[in-house]
Enzyme design. Structure first.
Site, mmCIF file in Angstrom:
data_model
loop_
_atom_site.group_PDB
_atom_site.id
_atom_site.type_symbol
_atom_site.label_atom_id
_atom_site.label_comp_id
_atom_site.label_asym_id
_atom_site.label_seq_id
_atom_site.Cartn_x
_atom_site.Cartn_y
_atom_site.Cartn_z
ATOM 1 N N GLU A 171 0.819 -1.216 0.000
ATOM 2 C CA GLU A 171 0.000 0.000 0.000
ATOM 3 C C GLU A 171 0.853 1.268 0.000
ATOM 4 O O GLU A 171 0.375 2.343 0.387
ATOM 5 C CB GLU A 171 -0.951 0.016 1.202
ATOM 6 C CG GLU A 171 -2.046 -1.026 1.179
ATOM 7 C CD GLU A 171 -3.084 -0.857 0.074
ATOM 8 O OE1 GLU A 171 -2.957 0.072 -0.752
ATOM 9 O OE2 GLU A 171 -4.009 -1.693 0.035
ATOM 10 N N HIS B 156 -2.636 2.514 8.454
ATOM 11 C CA HIS B 156 -3.673 1.735 7.759
ATOM 12 C C HIS B 156 -3.818 0.405 8.485
ATOM 13 O O HIS B 156 -2.823 -0.292 8.719
ATOM 14 C CB HIS B 156 -3.291 1.510 6.295
ATOM 15 C CG HIS B 156 -4.093 0.416 5.648
ATOM 16 N ND1 HIS B 156 -5.466 0.419 5.638
ATOM 17 C CD2 HIS B 156 -3.719 -0.722 5.009
ATOM 18 C CE1 HIS B 156 -5.903 -0.675 5.031
ATOM 19 N NE2 HIS B 156 -4.864 -1.386 4.634
ATOM 20 N N HIS C 226 -6.471 -3.276 9.400
ATOM 21 C CA HIS C 226 -7.638 -4.125 9.167
ATOM 22 C C HIS C 226 -8.280 -4.413 10.525
ATOM 23 O O HIS C 226 -8.702 -5.539 10.805
ATOM 24 C CB HIS C 226 -7.231 -5.436 8.494
ATOM 25 C CG HIS C 226 -6.645 -5.269 7.124
ATOM 26 N ND1 HIS C 226 -6.196 -6.334 6.375
ATOM 27 C CD2 HIS C 226 -6.428 -4.160 6.359
ATOM 28 C CE1 HIS C 226 -5.714 -5.886 5.212
ATOM 29 N NE2 HIS C 226 -5.833 -4.569 5.185
ATOM 30 N N HIS D 224 -12.467 -3.421 3.399
ATOM 31 C CA HIS D 224 -11.009 -3.518 3.517
ATOM 32 C C HIS D 224 -10.525 -3.140 4.924
ATOM 33 O O HIS D 224 -9.968 -3.996 5.608
ATOM 34 C CB HIS D 224 -10.373 -2.618 2.445
ATOM 35 C CG HIS D 224 -8.885 -2.721 2.368
ATOM 36 N ND1 HIS D 224 -8.182 -2.441 1.224
ATOM 37 C CD2 HIS D 224 -7.963 -3.035 3.302
ATOM 38 C CE1 HIS D 224 -6.882 -2.617 1.451
ATOM 39 N NE2 HIS D 224 -6.729 -2.975 2.717
HETATM 40 ZN ZN LIG Z 1 -5.022 -3.268 3.780
#
Ligand SMILES: [Zn+2]
Length: 221
Positions: free
Chosen positions: A74, A92, A94, A154
């Site tokens: 990413e 970022h 999850h 996501h």
């Molecule tokens: Zn991700």
């Protein structure tokens, strides 16, 4: 050149986010901008055990300039954010409840005054394949005027003027998604009106809310 201190701070932030349950295994990535360089987690690294050697240094075009490992898939999401907003860190994740919210909801309306620290209603960026410029573009748009956003089906993304702030914003978003989930389970959540939100902002400015207050010294008025 990213300093060793920045690498250590990035590793410590990953350890904290993993301990809080937001980074699970190798899922998620964190970066810090230092001038025209970005320190970012390596792809495949177990984030709860991230070492300084697993911090990769790239320039603002994504060229590898330090470290021997490949950056997170990413990396363009991180670079697109730095290219658009004046922030110093990107987280970022999850994280489970944020990810569940990204699957089921179109946004998180303003349901708690602390949410205003994230800029208001939390948007959900439309789905796109991980690692693609399309995903980066959509997430950047969802972050306009916000310190956090959800990424459909996501996960979550949070930004900040410092690494600590980005970590706090990621934690605040996960807390908010948890509270909102429970509120939905209990009934129909009430939202804060525009007037109520404006009053919160006025009160926060008046009280300097969110910053550490220095106690008055003895003898001072
Ligand atoms: Zn991700």
């Amino acid at each position: 050149m990213v300093t060793d201190l920045v690498r250590q701070q990035l590793a410590a932030a990953c350890h904290r986010l993993a301990a809080e349950g937001l980074l699970i295994g190798t899922a998620g990535n964190v970066s810090v901008r230092d001038g025209d360089r970005v320190a970012v987690t390596a792809t495949g690294a177990v984030l709860g055990e991230l070492t300084v050697d697993q911090v990769v240094e790239v320039d603002l075009d994504g060229n590898l300039v330090g470290g021997s490992l490949q950056p997170t898939s990413e990396v363009y999401l991180h670079l697109s954010i730095y290219g658009t907003y004046d922030v110093a860190a990107v987280v970022h994740t999850h994280a489970p409840v944020s990810t569940a919210a990204s699957i089921s909801l179109g946004e998180i309306p303003v349901v708690h005054y602390q949410q205003l620290l994230l800029g208001g209603a939390v948007r959900v960026a439309p789905y796109a394949t991980f690692g693609t410029p399309q995903l980066a573009t959509r997430v950047v748009a969802a972050l306009e005027g916000r310190a956090a956003a959800l990424m459909a089906n996501h996960g979550s993304v949070a930004i900040g003027a410092t690494l600590d702030k980005a970590v706090e914003n990621a934690l605040l978003l996960e807390w908010l998604c948890t509270v909102y989930r429970d509120a939905l389970a209990m009934g129909k959540p009430a939202t804060l009106s525009r007037k109520q939100q404006e009053d919160v902002i006025a009160a926060a400015i008046a009280r300097n809310y969110g910053t550490v207050q220095q106690a008055p010294q003895e003898g001072q008025a």
